[in-house]
Design an enzyme around this catalytic site. Structure first.
Site: not given
Ligand code: CFM
Ligand code: HCA
Length: 546
Positions: A100, A69, A66, A199
């Site tokens: 995380r 998050a 969400c 983001h």
């Molecule tokens: Fe970029 Fe990602 Fe994301 Fe990321 Fe992540 Fe991810 Fe994410 Mo999980 S590189 S910032 S550190 S898009 S692993 S592939 S899904 S938290 S929002």
């Molecule tokens: C997020 C965080 C997450 C979840 C990871 C997962 C991460 O989307 O809120 O589903 O294992 O990287 O910690 O993407």
């Protein structure tokens, strides 16, 4: 071979979609795409259009997170010296608590590292009914008294927007009262369609409230690294490489980062964007307001790392830097070759599927290619079309409330700055001097006729695994054990299964070893997939297996 993949892809796509009611099928059709690339006479390649960044269909089980998050967890989570207060019920606070695996190299003074803490206003029924602003103000004051931080940030969970608490007003009052920087985020979980909205909200507020606060001048070859969150210690390895090249890293957004880094970041000469999806907004706003241009980099994969370092050197166009970069690459590469000699023959030809986030499903294909492995299906949870196609399209996100800032961004943005959907026009501009922006998107780089699936759901991944039986499936914690019960190893590309680092040269070697361990373990062949005849016979009913 590729033709086999092609035939399977077409029929598999039909089968995935056939399970849906008509209306659902119409929607999913746009997001499940066979990667058929067509070149015209002049060699310009057009990609199929994929539907992305749209609302998940109710009734399917999505991988998405969400807005809260994305804002609190992903973007601001790794910054160690801002006290991050979650304004909301305690459960939301718990889920923001360092789950995380971001790492940080904090000095010994405990007042400089708040990452192990979990701050929440612990909203109760009475706050929902009579409002939670007073409780929030008190929480900010209490946190200030206890921790004396440089800055406090407030993150809104769903009820905050519903009851109309004005976190920005409270933050402004407390900033005035306490004399430190206090700012809020309207990142209620329901905003937008995924964490991607979070983001954007995070980027806007950090840019508005922190970037530009410290005008200290930086040396030559100064850069920011945007979109690197130090999962598994990735940023530590990248920092080391940059330092050995003599590159001045001003700020990382936001792995291993501090408040002061952000405040000074606009003084860097160049922004290097690693996860374009989560942070392109900051890159664009900084270029517009302060001047430093941005380029895409990727430190996942040895080849990509070398290419990215060279790209930075190319930008600064300085013989001394080029020599330093080449020296570092030659120091690092022998060990990479050695590892490839061991692990490539063991992994060659194995097939992987990657369904994560908004950038890694693309970046990790480089690492698999270095092992001779093929990515037969991949997709993002929440990326936008530009991440799939690898070109800059107009920002297509719209959220309300905090979007005061987002709207501003839309109005201000110089349409010429973006390169639109027209690839020919984009190439023209590239020739005219925009040489550093690239078309490196997931679809552009994937094999012809591979399956590309946006916002994959549980039904689709189960069907993919059942039909194609990949050697490895890459996803997150919610998918991991469902996949492994089907006899296929699942590598978490979010948390790295608490392994890593995987970035840079050393990280690539770590990854080769880990993938070899997973795809060549005998244990997977001993698991009876729920659909096997034997398993069906032994089981009282199919529902109890799942
Ligand atoms: Fe970029 Fe990602 Fe994301 Fe990321 Fe992540 Fe991810 Fe994410 Mo999980 S590189 S910032 S550190 S898009 S692993 S592939 S899904 S938290 S929002
Ligand atoms: C997020 C965080 C997450 C979840 C990871 C997962 C991460 O989307 O809120 O589903 O294992 O990287 O910690 O993407």
């Amino acid at each position: 071979d590729d033709s086999e993949v092609a035939v399977t892809s077409e029929s598999l796509r039909d089968d995935l979609l056939d399970a849906y009611p008509k209306k659902t099928r119409r929607k999913r059709e746009k997001q499940v795409v066979v990667n058929h690339k067509q070149a015209d006479e002049s060699g310009l390649v057009s990609l199929p259009v994929i539907g992305a960044n749209t609302r998940t269909i109710p009734g399917v089980i999505t991988q998405r997170g969400c807005s809260y998050a994305g804002c609190k967890g992903v973007i601001l989570g790794p910054t160690r010296d801002i006290v991050n207060i979650t304004h909301g019920p305690i459960g939301c606070g718990f889920y923001s608590w360092l789950t995380r695996r971001n790492q940080t190299l904090a000095p010994t003074d405990e007042h400089d590292n708040f990452m192990p803490y979990c701050f929440s206003t612990d909203m109760q029924d009475e706050n929902i009914i009579f409002g939670g602003e007073k409780k929030l103000a008190k929480a900010i004051e209490e946190a200030y008294e206890l921790f004396k931080p440089k800055a406090i940030a407030v993150f809104s969970t769903c009820p905050v927007g519903l009851i109309g608490d004005d976190v920005h007003q409270v933050a402004a009052e407390m900033k005035e009262k306490l004399g430190i920087n206090v700012f809020g985020f309207s990142c209620e979980g329901y905003k937008g369609v995924s964490q991607s909205a979070g983001h954007h909200i995070a980027n806007n507020q950090i840019f508005k409230h922190v970037v530009g606060e410290d005008n200290t001048k930086r040396g030559k070859w100064s850069i920011n690294l945007l979109g690197e969150y130090n999962i598994g210690g990735d940023a530590f390895l990248i920092e080391d490489l940059l330092q050995r090249c003599g590159i001045d890293l001003v700020a990382t957004f936001s792995g291993n980062s501090t408040y002061d880094q952000f405040a000074n970041s606009h003084m860097a000469q160049l922004n290097c964007v690693m996860c374009h999806r989560s942070i392109n907004y900051v890159a664009d706003m900084m270029e517009k307001k302060y001047g430093p241009p941005w380029i895409k980099v990727n430190f996942i994969g040895a080849k990509a790392t070398a290419k990215s370092l060279r790209k930075i050197a190319e930008y600064f166009d300085d013989q001394e830097l080029t020599e330093k970069v080449e020296a570092v690459i030659s120091e690092e590469y022998p060990a990479v070759f050695e590892a490839q000699e061991i692990y490539k023959p063991r992994c060659e030809g194995k097939r992987a599927m990657l369904f994560v986030g908004g950038s890694r499903a693309h970046h990790y294909q480089e690492l698999f290619a270095e092992l001779g492995m093929k990515t037969i299906a991949a997709g993002y949870e929440f990326a936008h079309r530009d991440d799939y196609e690898g070109r800059d399209v107009l920002p297509d996100i719209k959220v309300d409330a905090d979007s005061r800032n987002i709207e501003e961004l839309h109005v201000d943005a110089d349409p010429d700055h973006y390169r639109g959907n027209d690839r020919a026009k984009a190439i023209e501009r590239e020739r005219a001097g925009y040489k550093f922006k690239e078309y490196d998107g997931l679809m552009a780089d994937m094999p012809e006729k591979a399956l590309v699936i946006d916002d994959i759901n549980h039904h689709e991944s189960e069907e993919l695994i059942r039909r194609m039986k990949p050697d490895l499936f890459c996803a997150g914690i919610k998918e991991k054990y469902a996949v492994q019960k089907m006899g296929v190893p699942c590598k978490q590309l979010h948390s790295y299964d608490y392994g890593g680092p995987y970035a840079g040269f050393q990280g690539a070697i770590n990854f080769y070893k880990e993938i070899d361990r997973m795809v060549n373990a005998k244990v997977w062949s001993m698991i009876q997939p729920p659909w096997s005849d034997e398993a069906k016979q032994n089981a009282p009913s199919s529902s109890s297996i799942r």
